[in-house]
Enzyme design. Structure first.
Site, PDB file in Angstrom:
ATOM      1  N   PRO A   2       0.833  -1.211   0.000  1.00 27.16           N
ATOM      2  CA  PRO A   2       0.000   0.000   0.000  1.00 27.16           C
ATOM      3  C   PRO A   2       0.865   1.257   0.000  1.00 27.16           C
ATOM      4  O   PRO A   2       1.679   1.457   0.888  1.00 27.16           O
ATOM      5  CB  PRO A   2      -0.783  -0.125   1.312  1.00 27.16           C
ATOM      6  CG  PRO A   2      -0.767  -1.581   1.641  1.00 27.16           C
ATOM      7  CD  PRO A   2       0.556  -2.074   1.143  1.00 27.16           C
ATOM      8  N   GLU A   3       0.682   2.065  -1.026  1.00 25.84           N
ATOM      9  CA  GLU A   3       1.370   3.345  -1.095  1.00 25.84           C
ATOM     10  C   GLU A   3       0.378   4.435  -0.667  1.00 25.84           C
ATOM     11  O   GLU A   3      -0.758   4.137  -0.286  1.00 25.84           O
ATOM     12  CB  GLU A   3       1.883   3.590  -2.514  1.00 25.84           C
ATOM     13  CG  GLU A   3       2.847   2.539  -3.017  1.00 25.84           C
ATOM     14  CD  GLU A   3       4.242   2.647  -2.399  1.00 25.84           C
ATOM     15  OE1 GLU A   3       4.461   3.547  -1.555  1.00 25.84           O
ATOM     16  OE2 GLU A   3       5.112   1.839  -2.762  1.00 25.84           O
ATOM     17  N   LYS A  58       2.015   7.316   4.633  1.00 27.24           N
ATOM     18  CA  LYS A  58       1.386   5.999   4.718  1.00 27.24           C
ATOM     19  C   LYS A  58       0.814   5.732   6.108  1.00 27.24           C
ATOM     20  O   LYS A  58       0.368   4.625   6.395  1.00 27.24           O
ATOM     21  CB  LYS A  58       2.412   4.923   4.345  1.00 27.24           C
ATOM     22  CG  LYS A  58       3.003   5.118   2.948  1.00 27.24           C
ATOM     23  CD  LYS A  58       4.106   4.112   2.659  1.00 27.24           C
ATOM     24  CE  LYS A  58       4.819   4.438   1.357  1.00 27.24           C
ATOM     25  NZ  LYS A  58       5.901   3.483   1.053  1.00 27.24           N
ATOM     26  N   HIS A  93      -7.143 -13.386   7.494  1.00 24.64           N
ATOM     27  CA  HIS A  93      -6.033 -12.508   7.891  1.00 24.64           C
ATOM     28  C   HIS A  93      -6.472 -11.241   8.610  1.00 24.64           C
ATOM     29  O   HIS A  93      -5.647 -10.335   8.793  1.00 24.64           O
ATOM     30  CB  HIS A  93      -5.167 -12.132   6.680  1.00 24.64           C
ATOM     31  CG  HIS A  93      -4.587 -13.301   5.951  1.00 24.64           C
ATOM     32  ND1 HIS A  93      -3.935 -14.330   6.607  1.00 24.64           N
ATOM     33  CD2 HIS A  93      -4.565 -13.610   4.622  1.00 24.64           C
ATOM     34  CE1 HIS A  93      -3.529 -15.216   5.706  1.00 24.64           C
ATOM     35  NE2 HIS A  93      -3.893 -14.804   4.513  1.00 24.64           N
ATOM     36  N   ARG A 112       0.811 -10.450   5.985  1.00 25.19           N
ATOM     37  CA  ARG A 112       2.231 -10.752   6.191  1.00 25.19           C
ATOM     38  C   ARG A 112       2.762 -10.280   7.542  1.00 25.19           C
ATOM     39  O   ARG A 112       3.947 -10.372   7.825  1.00 25.19           O
ATOM     40  CB  ARG A 112       3.056 -10.144   5.053  1.00 25.19           C
ATOM     41  CG  ARG A 112       2.685 -10.724   3.678  1.00 25.19           C
ATOM     42  CD  ARG A 112       3.560 -10.173   2.587  1.00 25.19           C
ATOM     43  NE  ARG A 112       4.961 -10.557   2.762  1.00 25.19           N
ATOM     44  CZ  ARG A 112       5.948 -10.180   1.956  1.00 25.19           C
ATOM     45  NH1 ARG A 112       5.683  -9.402   0.913  1.00 25.19           N
ATOM     46  NH2 ARG A 112       7.187 -10.552   2.180  1.00 25.19           N
ATOM     47  N   ARG A 260      17.400   0.781  -5.370  1.00 28.07           N
ATOM     48  CA  ARG A 260      16.035   0.489  -5.816  1.00 28.07           C
ATOM     49  C   ARG A 260      15.966   0.401  -7.337  1.00 28.07           C
ATOM     50  O   ARG A 260      16.596   1.196  -8.056  1.00 28.07           O
ATOM     51  CB  ARG A 260      15.073   1.584  -5.335  1.00 28.07           C
ATOM     52  CG  ARG A 260      15.101   1.826  -3.831  1.00 28.07           C
ATOM     53  CD  ARG A 260      14.612   0.624  -3.044  1.00 28.07           C
ATOM     54  NE  ARG A 260      13.238   0.312  -3.331  1.00 28.07           N
ATOM     55  CZ  ARG A 260      12.204   0.868  -2.689  1.00 28.07           C
ATOM     56  NH1 ARG A 260      12.413   1.792  -1.746  1.00 28.07           N
ATOM     57  NH2 ARG A 260      10.972   0.521  -2.974  1.00 28.07           N
TER      58      ARG A 260
END
Length: 272
Positions: A2-3, A58, A93, A112, A260
């Site tokens: 998620p950005e 975020k 989850h 996660r 990156r």
């Protein structure tokens, strides 16, 4: 991951589903997901109502009817929210669940387990403590220019640094620099006034486009570099076409900047 645009979607979702409903209880599957002790979280939120939100990068802050009780959510790599009735099975989850007294629930989905939930007493104090800069959609050109001019590193990792401006992730920075015609390895301190203004404008363009498209990347304008990443592409699309600059037709190059993976057009984003 998620950005900023996805977190904005979650903010709007929470506002549309979960406001003004007294909290009856909370369940937490794994205490490692909390940044506040569970008993404190439970006690502080009992009978509280969610009344407002603020997103900085975020980070999502949720205000309650007690000004000193603010919930902070960070969605990590794969976090999400789901609002559902307690009569149906808990979603997969949904490791943290807020149970409202009206029978509905807000599940914080943590596939996660990189996601986090906790309490803060003051948003501004928290941001200062964590050295989180103003949100990318609210930072003014003067503040951005000052921060960029202080750094002699390549512009890409500088923009990724949440101490520069909050909320810019990897693909977003690539898109911003493409729209601004700035090479990702350009020295931040050496950028011209015109380039910084172009970056500031491009931040707004990219983020507002992503939010308006609800972060569905395939729906972005054809003039966006993001299509070179081949996300959400249809099997019937010409994937080969996405490998070229949508403005000049030059082959998109992929390099590493600041550790990156980085996409850019070598003809239009020239390193000076």
């Amino acid at each position: 991951m998620p950005e900023l645009p996805e977190v904005e979607m979650r903010r709007l979702y929470l506002e549309a589903t979960s406001f003004d409903q007294p909290i009856d209880s909370i369940t937490v599957e794994d205490s490692k997901l909390l940044t506040t002790d569970f008993s404190t979280l439970q006690e502080s939120l009992y009978n509280r109502r969610f009344l407002g939100t603020k997103r900085v990068g975020k980070n999502l802050f949720i205000y309650t009817d007690d000004p000193a009780v603010i919930v902070r959510m960070h969605f990590g790599m794969t976090g999400d929210l789901v609002y559902y009735h307690s009569s149906i099975d808990r979603p997969k989850h949904a490791r943290i669940v807020f149970y409202f007294k009206n029978g509905f629930c807000l599940g914080f989905v943590c596939p996660r387990k990189f996601e986090r939930v906790g309490l803060v007493a003051d948003v501004d104090a928290y941001l200062k403590l964590k050295k989180i800069a103003p949100d990318a959609l609210s930072i003014d050109i003067g503040t951005l220019s000052e921060k960029l001019k202080k750094r002699r590193s390549p512009i890409k990792p500088v923009l990724l640094d949440q101490a520069t401006t909050a909320g810019l992730g990897n693909w977003i920075v690539d898109e911003v620099l493409f729209q601004a015609n700035v090479h990702p390895s350009s020295s931040s301190a050496d950028l011209s006034v015109t380039q910084i203004e172009a970056i500031h404008d491009a931040i707004h363009l990219v983020l507002k486009t992503a939010i308006s498209k609800e972060a569905n990347y395939r729906d972005f304008p054809n003039s966006f570099l993001i299509h070179a990443r081949q996300w959400d592409t249809s099997p019937y699309e010409d994937l080969e076409a996405h490998k070229y600059c949508p403005r000049c037709g030059t082959a998109i190059q992929i390099i590493e900047v600041g550790g990156r993976t980085t996409y850019f057009c070598p003809k239009e984003q020239v390193l000076i």
